[in-house]
Design an enzyme around this catalytic site. Sequence first.
Site, PDB file in Angstrom:
ATOM      1  N   ARG A 106      -4.166  45.050 -74.620  1.00  0.00           N
ATOM      2  CA  ARG A 106      -4.674  45.655 -73.374  1.00  0.00           C
ATOM      3  C   ARG A 106      -6.172  45.472 -73.391  1.00  0.00           C
ATOM      4  O   ARG A 106      -6.859  45.962 -74.303  1.00  0.00           O
ATOM      5  CB  ARG A 106      -4.282  47.131 -73.302  1.00  0.00           C
ATOM      6  CG  ARG A 106      -4.950  47.849 -72.152  1.00  0.00           C
ATOM      7  CD  ARG A 106      -4.358  49.210 -71.870  1.00  0.00           C
ATOM      8  NE  ARG A 106      -3.083  49.116 -71.201  1.00  0.00           N
ATOM      9  CZ  ARG A 106      -2.527  50.098 -70.488  1.00  0.00           C
ATOM     10  NH1 ARG A 106      -3.134  51.260 -70.365  1.00  0.00           N
ATOM     11  NH2 ARG A 106      -1.368  49.933 -69.901  1.00  0.00           N
ATOM     12  N   HIS A 133      -0.999  43.179 -64.568  1.00  0.00           N
ATOM     13  CA  HIS A 133      -0.178  44.078 -65.393  1.00  0.00           C
ATOM     14  C   HIS A 133       1.292  43.627 -65.254  1.00  0.00           C
ATOM     15  O   HIS A 133       2.119  44.326 -64.657  1.00  0.00           O
ATOM     16  CB  HIS A 133      -0.380  45.520 -64.923  1.00  0.00           C
ATOM     17  CG  HIS A 133       0.079  46.560 -65.896  1.00  0.00           C
ATOM     18  ND1 HIS A 133       0.559  46.256 -67.161  1.00  0.00           N
ATOM     19  CD2 HIS A 133       0.146  47.930 -65.790  1.00  0.00           C
ATOM     20  CE1 HIS A 133       0.880  47.379 -67.783  1.00  0.00           C
ATOM     21  NE2 HIS A 133       0.645  48.394 -66.978  1.00  0.00           N
ATOM     22  N   GLN A 136       4.466  45.886 -66.252  1.00  0.00           N
ATOM     23  CA  GLN A 136       4.736  46.976 -65.325  1.00  0.00           C
ATOM     24  C   GLN A 136       5.598  46.476 -64.156  1.00  0.00           C
ATOM     25  O   GLN A 136       6.582  47.114 -63.770  1.00  0.00           O
ATOM     26  CB  GLN A 136       3.405  47.535 -64.784  1.00  0.00           C
ATOM     27  CG  GLN A 136       3.590  48.642 -63.762  1.00  0.00           C
ATOM     28  CD  GLN A 136       4.166  49.909 -64.379  1.00  0.00           C
ATOM     29  OE1 GLN A 136       3.685  50.378 -65.392  1.00  0.00           O
ATOM     30  NE2 GLN A 136       5.219  50.459 -63.771  1.00  0.00           N
ATOM     31  N   ASP A 223      -1.146  52.833 -56.439  1.00  0.00           N
ATOM     32  CA  ASP A 223      -1.733  52.980 -57.770  1.00  0.00           C
ATOM     33  C   ASP A 223      -3.023  53.783 -57.568  1.00  0.00           C
ATOM     34  O   ASP A 223      -3.500  53.925 -56.432  1.00  0.00           O
ATOM     35  CB  ASP A 223      -2.025  51.576 -58.345  1.00  0.00           C
ATOM     36  CG  ASP A 223      -2.476  51.588 -59.809  1.00  0.00           C
ATOM     37  OD1 ASP A 223      -2.500  52.671 -60.427  1.00  0.00           O
ATOM     38  OD2 ASP A 223      -2.819  50.506 -60.327  1.00  0.00           O
ATOM     39  N   CYS A 264       3.001  53.270 -60.835  1.00  0.00           N
ATOM     40  CA  CYS A 264       3.064  52.897 -62.258  1.00  0.00           C
ATOM     41  C   CYS A 264       2.694  54.043 -63.182  1.00  0.00           C
ATOM     42  O   CYS A 264       3.103  54.073 -64.340  1.00  0.00           O
ATOM     43  CB  CYS A 264       2.134  51.712 -62.504  1.00  0.00           C
ATOM     44  SG  CYS A 264       0.394  52.078 -62.142  1.00  0.00           S
ATOM     45  N   ARG A 292      10.417  50.963 -68.420  1.00  0.00           N
ATOM     46  CA  ARG A 292       9.430  50.219 -69.222  1.00  0.00           C
ATOM     47  C   ARG A 292      10.023  49.896 -70.594  1.00  0.00           C
ATOM     48  O   ARG A 292       9.853  48.803 -71.119  1.00  0.00           O
ATOM     49  CB  ARG A 292       8.132  51.046 -69.410  1.00  0.00           C
ATOM     50  CG  ARG A 292       7.292  51.312 -68.171  1.00  0.00           C
ATOM     51  CD  ARG A 292       6.691  50.077 -67.551  1.00  0.00           C
ATOM     52  NE  ARG A 292       5.907  49.251 -68.440  1.00  0.00           N
ATOM     53  CZ  ARG A 292       4.618  49.410 -68.737  1.00  0.00           C
ATOM     54  NH1 ARG A 292       3.935  50.390 -68.187  1.00  0.00           N
ATOM     55  NH2 ARG A 292       3.989  48.570 -69.544  1.00  0.00           N
TER      56      ARG A 292
HETATM   57  N1  NVA Z   1      -4.656  50.194 -62.200  1.00  0.00           N
HETATM   58  C1  NVA Z   1      -4.522  51.103 -63.328  1.00  0.00           C
HETATM   59  C2  NVA Z   1      -3.183  50.923 -63.947  1.00  0.00           C
HETATM   60  C3  NVA Z   1      -2.909  51.789 -65.141  1.00  0.00           C
HETATM   61  C4  NVA Z   1      -1.553  51.556 -65.706  1.00  0.00           C
HETATM   62  C5  NVA Z   1      -5.635  50.836 -64.323  1.00  0.00           C
HETATM   63  O1  NVA Z   1      -5.963  49.661 -64.547  1.00  0.00           O
HETATM   64  O2  NVA Z   1      -6.188  51.784 -64.862  1.00  0.00           O
HETATM   65  N1   CP Z   2       1.765  52.303 -66.361  1.00  0.00           N
HETATM   66  C1   CP Z   2       1.094  52.132 -67.512  1.00  0.00           C
HETATM   67  O1   CP Z   2       0.848  51.010 -67.973  1.00  0.00           O
HETATM   68  O2   CP Z   2       0.756  53.293 -68.131  1.00  0.00           O
HETATM   69  P1   CP Z   2      -0.191  53.450 -69.403  1.00  0.00           P
HETATM   70  O3   CP Z   2      -1.586  53.173 -68.982  1.00  0.00           O
HETATM   71  O4   CP Z   2       0.033  54.867 -69.824  1.00  0.00           O
HETATM   72  O5   CP Z   2       0.262  52.469 -70.464  1.00  0.00           O
END
Ligand code: NVA
Ligand code: CP
Length: 306
Positions: A106, A133, A136, A223, A264, A292
Amino acid sequence: MKLSSNSLLTINELSKNEILQLIELGIKLKQNSKTDKHIDSMKNKTMVMIFQKPSTRTRISFELSMLQLGGNVVSLSHNDLQLALGESIEDTAKTLSIYSDIIVARVYEHKHLELLASNSNVPVINGLSNTFHPCQILADFMTIKEHKKNLQNIKIVWIGDCTNVCNSLIYGCSKLGINMSIATPKGYEPKSDVIKESQKYIEIEISENPLNVINNADVIMTDTFISIHNLNDQKERTQKFLPTYRVNNSLMKKANKDAIFLHCLPAKRGYEVTNSVLDGKQSVIWNEVENRLYMQKALLLSLFNL
Ligand code: NVA
Ligand code: CP
């Protein structure tokens, strides 16, 4: 099934058939979760996970998937690695691929994920970048398939910030031939090259007004408008998105009666969506969380042809 791509950085690396097969496998694994014959499939395999950003669902679902398939996991935050003190991504990738069989990362910059993958001898999975992502969205397609029974002739509507999740959704829809409608303020549209590439295969309607796109929606998705990489712009973004892009009951009523709502998570409750929608009858957010786990398992098994 063995995926044709060795890594998963964006959904675009998958064919339509591979996406559909992953969804079917995820559903099968969920149905047979009590009698899982894949219990030892990942035996003697190790997954290394690197997190430059916090994670609840991605980290836990990947760790549990690997453990439940008989494999080992090492999870590290960015600051645990020499990367934080300036070791190069290239050298990190080479080191991790000596010790592990698969890397999940990540990151902030998507290009860092590409660098990691191009210097690794083992598969690299995108556990979220600022831009995409994919894991997801694969789980979300599984959720939509479970609730709508098919992925053909459905109308998917995205409301709000066009985040990493939205970019992946567009790629996924373009692979599956699902047209998309998006309501977002000017300047917050999806990545332009994602739109351009996807418009070769599907129609993408973009409006500044959610009321222009919500009619006949089968699936409504949103989101946060304060993604992790936007934490410094909270004030500006809140002013830009509220109140127009908050999904509430009155907007949901304009969609099809049996429309489902996906997010998500994590949600910033009361901002991009009201509690009554998140906790309402049309919300399938907890199915998304559950799926997931099965989609990560489907991915792991398909990357190794197990
Ligand atoms: N768009 C959000 C998704 C988190 C799963 C982020 O990047 O923080
Ligand atoms: N939806 C998702 O990826 O959640 P987290 O940021 O908790 O991993």
